[in-house]
Design an enzyme around this catalytic site. Structure first.
Site, PDB file in Angstrom:
ATOM      1  N   LYS A   1       0.844  -1.193   0.000  1.00  0.00           N
ATOM      2  CA  LYS A   1       0.000   0.000   0.000  1.00  0.00           C
ATOM      3  C   LYS A   1       0.884   1.250   0.000  1.00  0.00           C
ATOM      4  CE  LYS A   1      -4.371   0.935   2.382  1.00  0.00           C
ATOM      5  NZ  LYS A   1      -5.242   0.406   1.354  1.00  0.00           N
TER       6      LYS A   1
ATOM      7  N   ARG B   1      -9.374   7.817   7.927  1.00  0.00           N
ATOM      8  CA  ARG B   1     -10.742   7.308   7.786  1.00  0.00           C
ATOM      9  C   ARG B   1     -11.120   6.401   8.963  1.00  0.00           C
ATOM     10  NH1 ARG B   1     -12.215   3.047   4.261  1.00  0.00           N
ATOM     11  NH2 ARG B   1     -10.238   3.249   3.154  1.00  0.00           N
TER      12      ARG B   1
ATOM     13  N   HIS C   1     -12.153 -12.158   0.669  1.00  0.00           N
ATOM     14  CA  HIS C   1     -10.960 -11.607   1.306  1.00  0.00           C
ATOM     15  C   HIS C   1     -10.455 -12.520   2.415  1.00  0.00           C
ATOM     16  CE1 HIS C   1     -11.759  -7.085   0.219  1.00  0.00           C
ATOM     17  NE2 HIS C   1     -11.862  -7.889  -0.817  1.00  0.00           N
TER      18      HIS C   1
ATOM     19  N   GLU D   1      -3.241  -9.096   3.178  1.00  0.00           N
ATOM     20  CA  GLU D   1      -4.612  -9.348   2.711  1.00  0.00           C
ATOM     21  C   GLU D   1      -4.563 -10.023   1.338  1.00  0.00           C
ATOM     22  OE1 GLU D   1      -8.489  -6.630   2.569  1.00  0.00           O
ATOM     23  OE2 GLU D   1      -7.233  -6.358   0.815  1.00  0.00           O
TER      24      GLU D   1
END
Ligand code: 0O2
Length: 267
Positions: free
Chosen positions: A48, A59, A121, A140
């Protein structure tokens, strides 16, 4: 946090992504080398970006100290399958592996998200060996069909444009498109056996031709040029017949010839 510290934080995740890509790609290779259908069509991965981590921290109200525990998709692997049925097979393969532990599963295929998003997932715990020793980190794995991937990729780019506020009329269109994807996946599943048969025969022929060409190439080292040219011409004739049995027969004969030369060279 200083840029250098971000690098140190992200390094083990890059290692995990690199290793997992090798491992999942190898599953594809192992299946194909044995002439078997691979439930994984292709796999990709990413660490990421710092910007995306920062955005998720805001968030989800995650503090700097909790990043590694609370942001579980810093290392992300995406496995794309041809058919919905393949997803279960991939999930089982992952569960049976001894080099990773499944920590959490989210089934957005049977429980589609409100956005229309569908995917399976898994959060896994994966050990990596760094210069500071062994560390277990979260990664993930998203598993989806090619059709689901098409939808998610397009929708993701819209999220980027509209943030949380995709206009209603676009959301409705996306929902319709998601329903259409369910139908496409169903239609493809209905002809799955046919498609798998066709793909398997194609791969078998491809592997056989590869073996034959390797064999001919090796013959150049031990046989006369005339002999190799004769074999090569024979191969082109057999290949043009487009008959798997003839090709297999030719391959066996070629094996015998090659073995003969090998035995001679050992005398
Ligand atoms: P990126 O840029 O792909 O890394 P949350 O973000 O709160 O929804 P959570 O609890 O972290 O999600 O886990 P979840 O719901 O399993 O989502 C994790 C990832 O799944 C997301 O990562 C997306 O990649 C993908 N995803 C989830 N929901 C959607 C969706 O509605 N549309 C699309 N296109 N992808 C989705 P990130 O960090 O959001 O984004």
């Amino acid at each position: 946090m200083e840029i250098q510290l971000w690098r140190e934080l992200l390094d083990p995740y890059q290692l995990a992504v690199d290793e997992l890509l090798v491992k999942f790609n190898h599953i594809i290779t192992e299946h194909r080398n044995r002439g078997l259908y691979s439930p994984i069509e292709f796999v990709d991965g990413r660490v990421k970006s710092i910007e995306s981590i920062l955005e998720k921290m805001c968030r989800k109200d995650v503090s700097m100290n909790d990043i590694e525990e609370k942001i579980e998709d810093i290392a992300g692997i995406r496995i794309t399958c041809q058919f919905v049925e393949d997803i279960d097979r991939v999930v089982n393969i992952i569960k049976q592996r001894t080099d990773m532990k499944v920590k959490q599963e989210k089934d957005y295929i049977n429980h589609m998200k409100a956005s229309g998003y569908r995917s399976y997932h898994m959060i896994i715990v994966y050990p990596v060996n760094t210069i500071e020793g062994c560390r277990e980190i979260n990664a993930e794995i998203q598993i989806r069909t090619m059709a689901m991937n098409f939808w998610a990729t397009i929708e993701h780019s819209l999220q980027y444009k509209y943030k949380e506020n995709i206009p209603d009329y676009i959301q409705q269109k996306l929902m319709h498109a998601s329903e259409a994807i369910i139908e496409i996946d169903k239609a493809m599943s209905d002809v799955r056996d046919e498609i798998m048969d066709a793909q398997n025969s194609h791969r078998k022929k491809e592997n056989l031709v590869k073996d034959i060409l390797n064999n001919i190439q090796n013959l150049y080292k031990v046989a006369s040029k005339r002999e190799v040219t004769r074999i090569q011409d024979e191969f082109y004739k057999v290949y043009q017949m487009d008959d798997m049995m003839q090709l297999q027969h030719f391959s066996k004969q070629l094996d015998i010839i090659s073995e003969g030369y090998r035995a001679q060279s050992l005398q």
